[in-house]
Design an enzyme around this catalytic site. Structure first.
Site, mmCIF file in Angstrom:
data_model
loop_
_atom_site.group_PDB
_atom_site.id
_atom_site.type_symbol
_atom_site.label_atom_id
_atom_site.label_comp_id
_atom_site.label_asym_id
_atom_site.label_seq_id
_atom_site.Cartn_x
_atom_site.Cartn_y
_atom_site.Cartn_z
ATOM 1 N N GLY B 266 30.021 8.754 33.588
ATOM 2 C CA GLY B 266 29.491 10.143 33.316
ATOM 3 C C GLY B 266 29.737 11.129 33.359
ATOM 4 C CB SER B 267 27.023 13.750 32.496
ATOM 5 O OG SER B 267 27.526 13.448 31.168
ATOM 6 C CB VAL B 268 27.357 11.230 37.549
ATOM 7 C CG1 VAL B 268 25.288 10.844 37.639
ATOM 8 C CG2 VAL B 268 27.718 9.718 37.517
#
Lengths: 384, 551
Positions: B266-268
């Site tokens: 995800g957003s990492v």
């Protein structure tokens, strides 16, 4: 005051006590050698006893040492006591002991204690007793006597009876199974028979029988096969005991690692019994070992020499057989320790720990000493 | 019987007795000769007895970077029997069971009765105490073979890294498997880059997270970004290599989730996309993006979890974790350049870490617009935590990535690749710091250690789509932000929400990463600093970034 003429001791009428007669007629050199061996045994028990006690979980480190002392005292008593017997009483006692031992050996088949893969022990009132240790000397005495009867009563089936006695004992020992003792008693039986005048064709028959029996034992008894195979091909088997023993003896070298410096006693389960020689070799070296071997050899040589000079065929053959029994047991035990022959499960006479063994050895030598004792005239008359 | 008869008979018999005596004395002589040979020549006449069993080289120890013993070999005794040499199997079996109660007496009796066989194992790996107990039984037909057994004195510590070795000493997992040949050769201990204390802290915080968030699994990595050395690598549930053989083949503890598993993180991924955008000049740090309206690509609508007002800067895209903003950056970057940077970061391949079973990433089948868009915020691409930690390390290593390693004394060169420029890396680190100071990563903040990091929450893939009630929560961090050196990555599988907290990474992975940093930073010798780490001001970096953007 006494005078001795040849092998006859002339005892004054005033000193006809049994003790005096014994004191004057017994072979003190063999007696001294025996007590030296017993003393060495006590000394070695101080080395090997405490580790064995620790290994077997006795809280008292001197458990085996104390018991060894008791056994040694008992052995001394048996040795002295039995050497006091007259030849007639040697035979009578042997006959009695033979009967009792046979019963006990038979009883073992039903109630015996098992130790180390074989049933050899009978428990009497909390004490375990190994009747095979006692049956050996008395059988030899009886064989010697039976065979000697051939001279006096040539028509009797003496040799056959002797052979039957031997076969019965052999059978009971093999049933246990105790191959070492069987071999020992066979050797002593043949020696007795030989001294007593074994016809050569009999000797040939014994040889053939022995070879057949060995082959049969090897084929039929797995633990014999294992021992022989492991001796011939050590790399295929666990030869831990003889490896450790050899290692220890080699470590001892000529003069030994020093008293108490041994290591084998803590790594071999039988160090205080069957492998006491390894403890001796490690702590006191080859010189001490030679002394011990020399003592056995000396007892054997001097004993059989004395026996060979006897005129009476019964004590001559019987004593020769008893000394053979004694000496051969020592030789076999040491031969196992120095990996000359496969392990047998046999103790070192007078030195190894073990009550039955020690008393049995004392009886063997005591009876032999009684038989080769120089006879007083009085005695001789009574016997004749 | 006349005297003459007796005499002649006596002489023959006396001779025979002398012969017996002679034979016995000859026996004693032979025995004493042999005894002398054994005592003095130092040989039993049976050379080769002790060397008959070829003793294998002792398997090398494994130690951590400071020499702490992690795996070693001890000698144990394996008990065997020769059934042919056993007289009474029942007695031997009963005796053995009396000291080894775990054996079954009936099975044992049957095996010992099998006279066709000359060798049966009874029990491998007896302890010295058991060996002595069996030895003291003094039973016939038994023997011992001295064997080497692998022991992991720290139990679960670094269990997944170490892996384990089988009964015959062959490596079956982890370092034991990957470096089996080297270990089997013996010699010097194998030194790992793992730092036992860091490893312990990482494992204990993962375990705390497991209890607190009721996760199904978890992984954590602590990496020195400057040299690629892995200081801590943990997977939850933990494994005790000493007991690995008792676990079922599909036991969840077997997998090393940091290496053997892949996750959509995800957003990492967002800082990577933004870094690529800035570094290639596709966007400028001063650009602004309107993220109020969801964006539609190939018929798919991409929105944000919360409404972010007004046009926002790239820094804000990262700190507020805007999907819309990231996709807009990715669109300007283009799929080709996006793939280049991911490939350069090593995310298209399995991680080269020296551990068994490093997992292949799962990549989109093709990089069309929609896939490029989702990959930009970390969906539709699944990578192993160790691979991602390696990629993320560029922010702490002036834009370069180094192949991660677990071996302290590796003699082969490791590849070093420049992915973005140093100023870009520094700029993104600044944004990551913002995300912690004033964004979704707030719970990762540790007073004094200037954490810079990014949360990631992805719906957990399940058969046929994505679960809407299970997340993969992650937090990737570098610290200390002003001069970053270390990377910490925490991945939690299906953390549960609780009263007062959601199940996004901000509520679980972020605080876990914070706790890890709080504990490992002092032990890594990071100087605490309470100076304000202000907004990004470096004129040099700004000029470089702007010059690039005008090219």
């Amino acid at each position: 005051m006494t005078v001795s003429v040849g092998s006859t001791v002339i005892v004054p009428r005033s000193e006809r006590s049994i003790i005096t007669e014994w004191r004057l007629s017994v072979d003190w050199r063999i007696m001294a050698a025996s007590f030296t061996l017993l003393g060495l045994g006590l000394m070695l028990s101080l080395a090997a006893g405490p580790p064995a006690a620790e290994r077997l979980g006795f809280s008292d480190p001197y458990h085996f040492v104390k018991r060894h002392c008791v056994y040694a005292a008992g052995a001394s008593a048996v040795l002295i006591g039995s050497s006091m017997l007259t030849r007639v009483w040697v035979r009578r006692l042997s006959a009695l002991a033979f009967a009792v031992s046979l019963v006990l050996l038979a009883a073992i088949m039903l109630i015996g204690h098992e130790a180390k893969g074989a049933e050899r022990w009978v428990s009497i009132g909390g004490f375990t007793l190994q009747p095979s240790e006692f049956v050996k000397p008395v059988l030899i005495v009886l064989i010697g006597w039976l065979l000697a009867q051939r001279r006096l009563f040539p028509d009797g089936p003496w040799a056959i009876v002797a052979l039957v006695f031997y076969v019965v004992v052999l059978g009971l020992l093999l049933l246990q199974p105790d191959v070492g003792q069987s071999a020992l008693i066979t050797a002593a039986f043949i020696a007795t028979f030989f001294v007593s005048g074994l016809p050569w064709r009999w000797a040939a028959a014994f040889f053939a029988g022995g070879v057949t029996l060995s082959g049969a034992l090897y084929t039929l008894l797995p633990h014999v096969r294992y021992r022989v195979n492991s001796f011939i091909n050590p790399s295929d088997y666990d030869t831990y005991q003889i490896d450790k023993a050899s290692e220890a003896i080699s470590r001892g070298g000529l003069l030994g690692a020093g008293p108490g410096e041994g290591t084998v006693k803590s790594s071999l389960p039988d160090a205080h019994t069957d492998f006491i020689y390894a403890v001796l070799g490690e702590e006191f070296g080859y010189v001490a070992a030679l002394l011990v071997i020399g003592l056995y050899g000396y007892i054997c040589w001097r004993g059989i020499r004395a026996a060979s000079r006897l005129h009476d065929p019964y004590p001559r053959a019987a004593a020769s057989g008893l000394f053979t029994l004694f000496a051969l047991q020592a030789a076999i035990n040491i031969a196992v320790n120095v990996s000359l022959i496969p392990p047998k499960g046999m103790t070192l006479p007078f030195i190894s720990y073990g009550g039955s063994s020690m008393l049995g050895i004392a009886l063997t030598l005591g009876l032999a000493l009684a038989l080769i004792r120089r006879q007083s005239l009085g005695n001789r008359e009574r016997y004749g | 019987m006349t005297d003459r008869l007796v005499t002649s008979e006596v002489e023959g018999s006396a001779l025979r007795a002398r012969l017996v005596s002679l034979a016995l004395c000859a026996g004693f002589f032979a025995v004493s000769m042999k005894a002398g040979f054994v005592a003095l020549a130092g040989s039993s006449g049976q050379e080769g007895v002790s060397t008959a069993f070829e003793e294998p080289a002792r398997r090398a120890d494994i130690v951590d970077r400071n020499g702490v013993l992690l795996a070693t070999s001890v000698n144990v005794y394996s008990l065997f029997a020769d059934p042919r040499a056993i007289w009474e199997p029942e007695v031997v079996a009963a005796g053995l069971v009396s000291v080894l109660p775990e054996l079954d007496v009936d099975t044992l009796t049957r095996r010992l009765s099998d006279n066709e066989r000359a060798f049966v194992w009874i029990k491998r790996g007896l302890t010295p105490r058991q060996h002595k107990a069996v030895f003291d039984l003094n039973l016939e037909g038994l023997g011992f073979r001295e064997e080497s057994r692998r022991v992991y004195p720290r139990k679960t510590l670094a269990g997944h890294v170490l892996g384990y070795a089988g009964t015959d000493g062959q490596g079956l997992a982890g370092v034991e498997y990957a470096l089996d040949a080297e270990l089997a050769d013996g010699g010097q201990p194998l030194r790992l880059t793992i730092d036992s204390s860091v490893q312990h802290m990482l494992e204990s915080e993962l375990s705390t997270a497991a209890t607190e968030y009721e996760i199904e699994g978890g992984a954590g990595v602590v990496l020195n970004a400057r040299n690629g050395e892995v200081l801590g690598l943990a997977s939850w549930p933990p494994i005790d290599p000493n007991r690995a053989h008792t676990l079922a083949g599909d036991d969840p503890a077997r997998a090393n989730r940091a290496v053997n598993s892949v996750f959509e993180l995800g957003s990492v991924f967002k800082p990577i996309t933004v870094a690529a955008g800035i570094d290639t000049g596709a966007i400028r740090p001063s650009d602004t993006f309107d993220v109020e309206e969801p964006i539609v690509i190939a018929g798919r609508r991409i929105g944000d979890t919360h409404r972010i007002p007004g046009p926002i800067s790239p820094a804000k895209i990262v700190s507020e974790s805007s999907n819309i903003g990231t996709v807009k950056v990715a669109l300007m970057l283009g799929a080709r350049r996006q793939q280049d940077i991911l490939e350069n970061l090593g995310l298209f391949e399995r991680s080269p870490i020296e551990l068994a079973g490093s997992a292949d990433p799962i990549l989109p089948s093709r990089f069309d617009d929609i896939h490029a868009a989702t990959v930009s915020y970390g969906h539709g691409i699944a990578v192993s935590p160790i691979a991602f930690a390696g990629a993320f390390s560029m922010f702490a290593n002036s834009g370069e990535v180094i192949e991660p390693t677990i071996l302290a004394n590796r003699n082969t060169e490791r590849e070093v690749r420049r992915v973005v420029s140093a100023p870009t890396a520094s700029l993104i680190t600044h944004m990551l710091r913002e995300a912690v100071v004033d964004g979704t990563g707030g719970q990762a903040e540790v007073a004094g250690y200037r954490v810079a990091g990014k949360t990631g929450t992805a719906e957990k893939p399940v058969a046929g789509g994505y679960a809407n009630n299970a997340n993969i929560a992650s937090f990737a961090a570098v610290f200390p932000a002003d001069s970053p050196e270390y990377v910490v990555l925490i991945v939690l599988d299906s953390p549960k929400a609780d009263v007062g907290r959601g199940r996004t990474a901000a509520w679980n992975a972020a605080p876990t990463a914070g706790r890890v940093i709080n504990r490992v930073a002092p032990s890594l010798g990071v100087e605490p600093s309470f100076d304000d780490y202000g907004p990004y001001e470096s004129p040099l970096v700004r000029s470089v970034a702007e010059r690039r953007s005008t090219l």
